[in-house]
Design a protein around this motif. Structure first.
Motif, PDB file in Angstrom:
ATOM      1  N   THR A 118       0.907  -1.060   0.133  1.00  0.00           N
ATOM      2  CA  THR A 118       0.142  -0.017   0.060  1.00  0.00           C
ATOM      3  C   THR A 118       0.763   1.190  -0.204  1.00  0.00           C
ATOM      4  N   ASP A 147      -6.012   2.900  -0.552  1.00  0.00           N
ATOM      5  CA  ASP A 147      -6.986   3.345   0.440  1.00  0.00           C
ATOM      6  C   ASP A 147      -7.970   2.273   0.535  1.00  0.00           C
ATOM      7  N   LEU A 148      -8.516   1.738  -0.533  1.00  0.00           N
ATOM      8  CA  LEU A 148      -9.750   0.769  -0.528  1.00  0.00           C
ATOM      9  C   LEU A 148      -9.164  -0.561  -0.138  1.00  0.00           C
ATOM     10  N   ILE A 190      -6.901  -1.012   2.309  1.00  0.00           N
ATOM     11  CA  ILE A 190      -6.625  -0.776   3.485  1.00  0.00           C
ATOM     12  C   ILE A 190      -7.867  -0.958   4.317  1.00  0.00           C
ATOM     13  N   SER A 191      -8.962   0.094   3.801  1.00  0.00           N
ATOM     14  CA  SER A 191     -10.192   0.234   4.614  1.00  0.00           C
ATOM     15  C   SER A 191     -11.184  -1.223   4.493  1.00  0.00           C
ATOM     16  N   SER A 192     -10.944  -1.828   3.528  1.00  0.00           N
ATOM     17  CA  SER A 192     -11.763  -3.240   3.358  1.00  0.00           C
ATOM     18  C   SER A 192     -10.909  -4.471   4.150  1.00  0.00           C
ATOM     19  N   ASP A 219      -5.997  -5.664   1.900  1.00  0.00           N
ATOM     20  CA  ASP A 219      -4.414  -5.545   1.833  1.00  0.00           C
ATOM     21  C   ASP A 219      -3.752  -6.897   2.659  1.00  0.00           C
ATOM     22  N   LYS A 252     -19.767   1.971  -3.744  1.00  0.00           N
ATOM     23  CA  LYS A 252     -20.309   1.945  -2.576  1.00  0.00           C
ATOM     24  C   LYS A 252     -21.665   1.068  -2.475  1.00  0.00           C
ATOM     25  N   ALA A 290     -19.898  -5.401   2.008  1.00  0.00           N
ATOM     26  CA  ALA A 290     -18.504  -5.489   2.473  1.00  0.00           C
ATOM     27  C   ALA A 290     -17.812  -6.509   1.966  1.00  0.00           C
ATOM     28  N   LYS A 341     -17.009  -6.255  -1.865  1.00  0.00           N
ATOM     29  CA  LYS A 341     -16.100  -5.213  -2.071  1.00  0.00           C
ATOM     30  C   LYS A 341     -14.448  -5.795  -1.895  1.00  0.00           C
TER      31      LYS A 341
END
Length: 401
Positions: free
Chosen positions: A188, A201-202, A204-206, A209, A238, A242, A245
């Protein structure tokens, strides 16, 4: 065809295909003792292996005297690797091409740029034709100074590898900056510095990674949609749950190292990090000349550049988000049956999430192709397969005569 002729072809064919695009920089330089120090440090820094894996490459070799001057700076081994990688061009320049540069000057990408650690464009060098048949070389960030000149051609395998001697090492403050022992690759962090921060960022947020990082040591190929592409895709993203994604993001990784040449020679269906039994989550790799595309039956994305190439990790930039059929399908398949209407010709299908009502699905944005990154592998000219076919045709003609 007579049996003797058939036997001859069976003997010749593997030789042609096994030698048409193979090269070994260590063996090439071993024939020239005046480059023994340069050859040694290509090996101990592991640059030799990286050079041998590339199909199209130019090595700017330093003789023992030039290497002695460079070593007197007492650079660490890891810093020395950066300096030497600045002397490896990711394009083919034989002596003839070197003296026929368009407009007399060119900026050429090097392996230092391909590592992803070179700030800005400091991994490029300036190659300029000078008066009297000379050719000058200098780091792009060296205030326009050309530190070295072309001396001679050491070895050339056309369109594959060229080894050219230059008079002295190229100076670059960025390449010579202190470099510690490489730590574990941080995917990342690499993505965030090279125009793929939105995708990072996606991940990490999901939590996706973690899966990518777990696969790096065993080999990993990542296809990263650039920031403008991700931004245009966010309304659709969006709408996914989850878990979906995560599956979508894992769909952008292959759990093996695949160089550009490997992708070109291994066209066909490829499994991804999202593949799970009956949930195939695969796509098809195709190439048309130097253009490599990824086809998912929903969308076709094109590789626009190489962001990072340091085995076991390679990261490519792509111009579209990859949409798996497990999550998306063409509008024509998702729409409820209605009275038929005249079909209009369209060059692209709109897609909707497979689990979303059509009325709530946002139209897919179609971001313009991201052309900001050139393909840094610099592959040009005849590839190994075509060269082998030419040689094979010549042999057939000779036998039949």
């Amino acid at each position: 065809m007579p049996p003797a002729t058939t036997a001859f072809f069976l003997f010749l064919l593997p030789l042609l295909f096994s030698t048409s695009n193979a090269h070994n920089i260590t063996r090439i330089l071993a024939k020239h003792p005046e480059f023994s120090t340069f050859n040694h440090y290509l090996t101990v820094t592991h640059l030799a292996g990286e050079i041998n894996r590339r199909e199209t490459i130019t090595v700017l070799a330093l003789n023992n005297a030039a290497m002695s001057s460079l070593l007197s700076k007492q650079l660490s081994l890891y810093t020395l690797k950066n300096v030497l990688s600045l002397h490896v061009l990711v394009d083919y320049f034989g002596s003839k091409k070197l003296h026929q540069i368009t407009d007399g000057t060119a900026l050429i990408s090097t392996m230092f740029q391909a590592t992803g650690v070179a700030p800005g464009s400091s991994g490029y060098i300036n190659v300029t034709d000078l008066k009297g048949g000379k050719v000058g070389f200098g780091a792009e960030n060296n205030d326009g100074k050309l530190d070295a000149v072309y001396v001679k051609s050491v070895a050339e395998i056309p369109y594959n590898i060229s080894v050219l001697q230059i008079s002295q090492a190229l100076n670059s403050a960025e390449a010579e900056a202190p470099a510690g022992e490489p730590s574990q690759l941080n995917l990342t962090a690499i993505l965030s510095k090279q125009g793929c921060k939105a995708f990072a960022d996606l991940l990490i947020s999901s939590g996706a990674d973690a899966t990518f990082n777990q696969n790096i040591d065993g080999g990993l190929t990542v296809f990263c949609p650039t920031d403008p592409v991700i931004q245009g895709f966010m309304p659709k993203y969006k709408n996914l749950t989850a878990s979906k994604k995560v599956s979508l993001l894992l769909y952008h990784g292959i759990p093996v190292y695949q160089s550009m040449q490997m992708l070109k020679s291994n066209n066909g269906i490829m499994n991804t990090l999202a593949t799970d039994g009956a949930k195939k989550y695969d796509f098809t790799i195709q190439n048309d000349g130097e253009v490599v595309t990824l086809e998912t039956k929903v969308v076709t994305a094109k590789i626009t550049g190489t962001l990072k190439d340091e085995e076991p990790l390679i990261v490519y930039k792509i111009n579209k988000v990859l949409l798996p059929t497990e999550l998306f399908k063409p509008v024509e398949e998702a729409a409820p049956a209605e009275s038929p209407k005249p079909a209009k010709s369209k060059s692209k299908h709109k897609v909707v999430a497979a689990d979303a009502p059509e009325s709530d699905a946002p139209a897919e944005s179609d971001p313009a192709d991201d052309q900001t990154a050139d393909n840094e592998n610099g592959v040009a000219g005849l590839d190994g397969g075509r060269l082998a076919m030419v040689l094979l045709s010549l042999c057939i003609g000779a036998v039949l005569m």
